[in-house]
Motif scaffolding. Structure first.
Motif, short mmCIF file in Angstrom:
data_model
loop_
_atom_site.label_atom_id
_atom_site.label_comp_id
_atom_site.label_asym_id
_atom_site.label_seq_id
_atom_site.Cartn_x
_atom_site.Cartn_y
_atom_site.Cartn_z
N ALA A 205 0.62 -1.60 -0.04
CA ALA A 205 -0.15 0.13 0.18
C ALA A 205 0.56 0.96 -0.36
CB ALA A 205 -1.39 0.34 1.09
N ARG B 296 0.65 3.97 -3.18
CA ARG B 296 0.18 5.04 -2.94
C ARG B 296 0.81 6.22 -1.91
NH1 ARG B 296 -4.87 6.46 -5.24
NH2 ARG B 296 -5.67 7.70 -2.95
N THR C 78 -2.42 6.80 2.54
CA THR C 78 -2.92 5.25 2.83
C THR C 78 -3.23 4.79 4.52
OG1 THR C 78 -0.90 4.71 1.22
CG2 THR C 78 -1.66 2.26 3.26
N THR C 79 -4.60 4.34 4.82
CA THR C 79 -5.26 4.68 6.12
C THR C 79 -4.64 2.46 6.47
OG1 THR C 79 -7.04 3.55 5.23
CG2 THR C 79 -7.04 6.58 4.73
N ARG D 90 -7.25 1.24 7.76
CA ARG D 90 -8.37 0.29 7.03
C ARG D 90 -8.33 -0.14 5.90
NH1 ARG D 90 -13.45 0.33 7.77
NH2 ARG D 90 -13.60 1.65 10.06
N ASP D 91 -6.91 0.62 4.87
CA ASP D 91 -6.40 0.16 3.78
C ASP D 91 -5.77 -1.34 3.45
OD1 ASP D 91 -7.41 2.18 2.58
OD2 ASP D 91 -5.77 3.30 1.89
N GLY E 259 -7.73 -4.77 5.28
CA GLY E 259 -8.29 -4.27 4.01
C GLY E 259 -7.57 -4.67 2.92
N ARG E 260 -6.17 -4.53 2.73
CA ARG E 260 -5.45 -5.93 2.10
C ARG E 260 -4.81 -7.32 2.90
NH1 ARG E 260 -1.75 -3.24 -2.30
NH2 ARG E 260 -2.83 -1.47 -2.64
#
Lengths: 215, 215
Positions: free
Chosen positions: B31, B35, B40-41, B43-44, B47-48
């Motif tokens: 991530a 990005r 990047t959060t 949460r990202d 999720g990944r």
């Protein structure tokens, strides 16, 4: 902004008019360098330039258009520097010396811009990316031409011209990553150091046949 | 993941346990590389990794803790590579050859991780940043030691040891920026090319006194 003046009277972004468009571009460079392209909004950029988001859209339709404009100006300048050196007078060693010095000086003096130009290529839209890739190929060709000339003239010993071209450009570009205006070396000093190292890399350093003068 | 296997059995992130913590780290590297850290959060990242944000917080208190962990592992590995080469047997030219080859191979094979490690230093918290800066100083010292040994032994001609150390590390690090797994050269081939170029840079290349064998 002392370091900016060193680059032979080059005034960054002076090609961008009107003044509001230029201010937005400068703000975008700072924001992208600080937080990255994806973490920056057009609102952030407008705010840094002391303008409203609506005023930004008069000049740039998207954030990507700003990045492309920055990338284009940076790559045009890089190519101009390398082409001037490659087409200049003198031996291949003298031209390589000039190319490395001026390319390094630019990456040191304009390290913030150079970081955006070098590290955000993936964020460009496909058609803008191909436009930039074409300019990068031409920059590559300028160095390759000097190396090939030096080999043909017996000045250089370069077993792998494409690989050495890549390494020379890479060495110069990475100056943008580590250079700091409050570090121990000026852009001129780094340029002189790197020109000497690159000449040695191609077998034309001080004390070797074809060595350019090192001052 | 072919390129990963090339690095002498090194399995990236195997030092991170339990498996959930390791998966989150791998997701964070991807991530951040794609990005940027700031875009990047957590949460990202969760999720990944196929996990919930709550599951992430069991392992890492903040996004910055993830970055520090990645940076620490990357810098530990870099230092290990350079220290092994610097303390190895053989002449200074042989040790410099080994250092450049293995450092370049690592930056090529692990270019995604290396980009995060090299380009997101400014995002580290101050106390984490000083921890990483100390490791970078030790990496610098490893190369500087080889160069000083080569000069003392009359193998190398290096007028500016600190500047040349900086240039050698910079050349190797920038491989992470341009290397592509679908490019023309393997990590091993880039390592061999660069070892030859660096030996010439220090006056110990093929055809010169003290030159190491180039295969």
């Amino acid at each position: 902004m002392d370091s900016v003046e060193e680059i032979g009277g080059y005034r960054p972004w002076s090609e961008v008019t009107p003044d509001a468009a230029r201010r937005l571009l400068v703000a975008a460079v700072e924001a992208f360098a600080e937080r990255g392209y994806h973490a920056t909004t057009t609102r952030d950029i407008a705010g840094r330039a002391g303008m409203s988001p609506a005023a930004l859209y008069i000049h740039y339709k998207t954030k990507e258009e700003l990045l492309h404009r920055i990338s284009r100006i940076g790559h045009d300048k890089a190519l101009e520097i390398l082409d001037t050196a490659a087409s200049g007078p003198g031996s291949a060693a003298e031209r390589l010396d000039a190319a490395v010095r001026s390319f390094v000086r630019w990456h040191a003096a304009h390290h913030t811009t150079a970081r955006v130009v070098q590290y955000e290529l993936d964020a460009l839209a496909p058609e803008h990316r191909s436009d930039i890739v074409a300019l990068r190929r031409q920059s590559d060709a300028a160095i390759r031409r000097i190396l090939a000339d030096g080999v043909a003239a017996g000045e250089f010993f370069v077993p792998d011209v494409p690989g050495t071209t890549l390494a020379v450009l890479s060495l110069c570009i990475d100056v943008a990553r580590w250079f700091s205006a409050d570090g121990r070396r000026t852009p001129d000093e780094v340029g002189a150091l790197y020109a000497g190292l690159v000449l040695r890399m191609v077998g034309a350093g001080p004390g070797e046949a074809g060595g350019a003068s090192q001052d």
